[in-house]
Design a protein around this motif. Structure first.
Motif, short mmCIF file in Angstrom:
data_model
loop_
_atom_site.label_atom_id
_atom_site.label_comp_id
_atom_site.label_asym_id
_atom_site.label_seq_id
_atom_site.Cartn_x
_atom_site.Cartn_y
_atom_site.Cartn_z
N PHE A 12 11.58 59.80 33.11
CA PHE A 12 11.97 58.43 33.85
C PHE A 12 13.62 58.35 33.55
CE2 PHE A 12 7.68 57.01 35.31
CZ PHE A 12 8.12 57.63 36.61
N TYR A 17 12.54 63.04 38.05
CA TYR A 17 11.29 62.38 38.51
C TYR A 17 10.21 63.36 38.85
CZ TYR A 17 14.56 58.18 39.12
OH TYR A 17 15.29 57.60 38.99
N ILE A 61 6.90 55.43 41.11
CA ILE A 61 6.83 56.45 41.97
C ILE A 61 6.14 55.93 43.33
CG2 ILE A 61 6.05 58.78 42.57
CD1 ILE A 61 6.84 59.39 39.62
#
Length: 274
Positions: A12, A17, A61
């Motif tokens: 992160f 990602y 997310i």
């Protein structure tokens, strides 16, 4: 779990990602499956702790889904959005984590080899019939192939100059097939997140593979689900020798399949016992 949490946080922080999803979801799920398959009864408190930690690390997310799990399943009154990323004050036992990952990976390789053998081919015939007795052969490499050693030297040089995480620079300096070299280089980069650079680039494996397999021999023999494992053989070899010597004295050239073994990542084959 601590190692995966740290890896996910680092991904992160690097705005990577895709890798955060891999470590925070897929690797986390695989860890749960390994625990479920290797114990008789799962510990409820540990399972709930697992769910809580994964909910926290996946919130960036999938925030709406994590909010639902946080409130409805875990029963918290406050929003998951105001919680901090999981932190662990105690040190991570890297060696224990490495040994755990090794065993988990080995059991998966055995099951994959089994499925390949019992799967019926186009002629409706399988290599080994379900229920047959087999010997599990585990090939342990004591060195790396030459091309991988060259990749490790390159990565070590780029690591010292801080360029290892610049994929453009890495690809421009790789000699040979990028499709083959890059997965191995990404594997080295992943190891650097949990191990010292000296261990990664000096070809060090901080545990004895054969001893660990013998310690887990019962689990290894129980790994096949459709075949009956009755014998286990561990074979050491060096890529630089070009040959494999079995316990009975037979010597054969290193096959393409066996040649995929590297230190810490053995190759598994299954042999039918008449």
């Amino acid at each position: 779990m601590k190692v995966l949490v740290r890896q996910t946080y680092n991904h992160f922080a690097q705005t990577n990602y895709k890798m955060a999803l891999r470590s925070g979801f897929f690797d986390f799920q695989a860890l749960r499956d390994f625990y479920r398959d290797t114990v008789d009864v799962m510990n409820r408190d540990l399972v709930m702790k697992y769910i809580e930690i994964q909910t926290l690390i996946l919130t960036p997310i999938v925030p709406h889904f994590c909010e639902y799990i946080w409130r409805e399943l875990l029963g918290h009154d406050t929003s998951v959005q105001v919680q901090k990323f999981p932190e662990f004050n105690d040190t991570i036992d890297v060696m224990h984590s490495m040994r755990l990952n090794y065993v988990r990976s080995l059991l998966r390789r055995i099951r994959e080899a089994e499925l390949s053998k019992v799967k019926k081919k186009k002629n409706n015939i399988c290599d080994i019939e379900v229920g047959s007795h087999i010997k599990i052969i585990i090939f342990i490499a004591l060195d790396f192939p030459q091309w991988q050693q060259e990749c490790m030297v390159l990565c070590n040089e780029l690591y010292k100059t801080g360029q290892l995480w610049d994929m453009g620079v890495v690809k421009s300096k790789v000699k040979g097939n990028l499709g083959i070299a890059m997965p191995f280089i990404m594997h080295l980069i992943q190891r650097l997140e949990a191990e010292n650079s000296s261990e990664v680039f000096n070809h060090l494996i901080e545990y004895n593979e054969a001893s660990m397999i013998h310690e887990m021999e019962l689990k290894v023999m129980q790994a096949p689900q459709f075949l009956k494992a009755c014998a286990l053989e561990i074979v050491h070899f060096r890529h630089s020798d070009g040959i494999v010597t079995f316990g009975n004295g037979d010597v054969i050239p290193i096959s393409k399949a066996v040649g995929k073994a590297i230190p810490g990542e053995p190759v598994v084959t299954l042999q039918r016992i008449p």
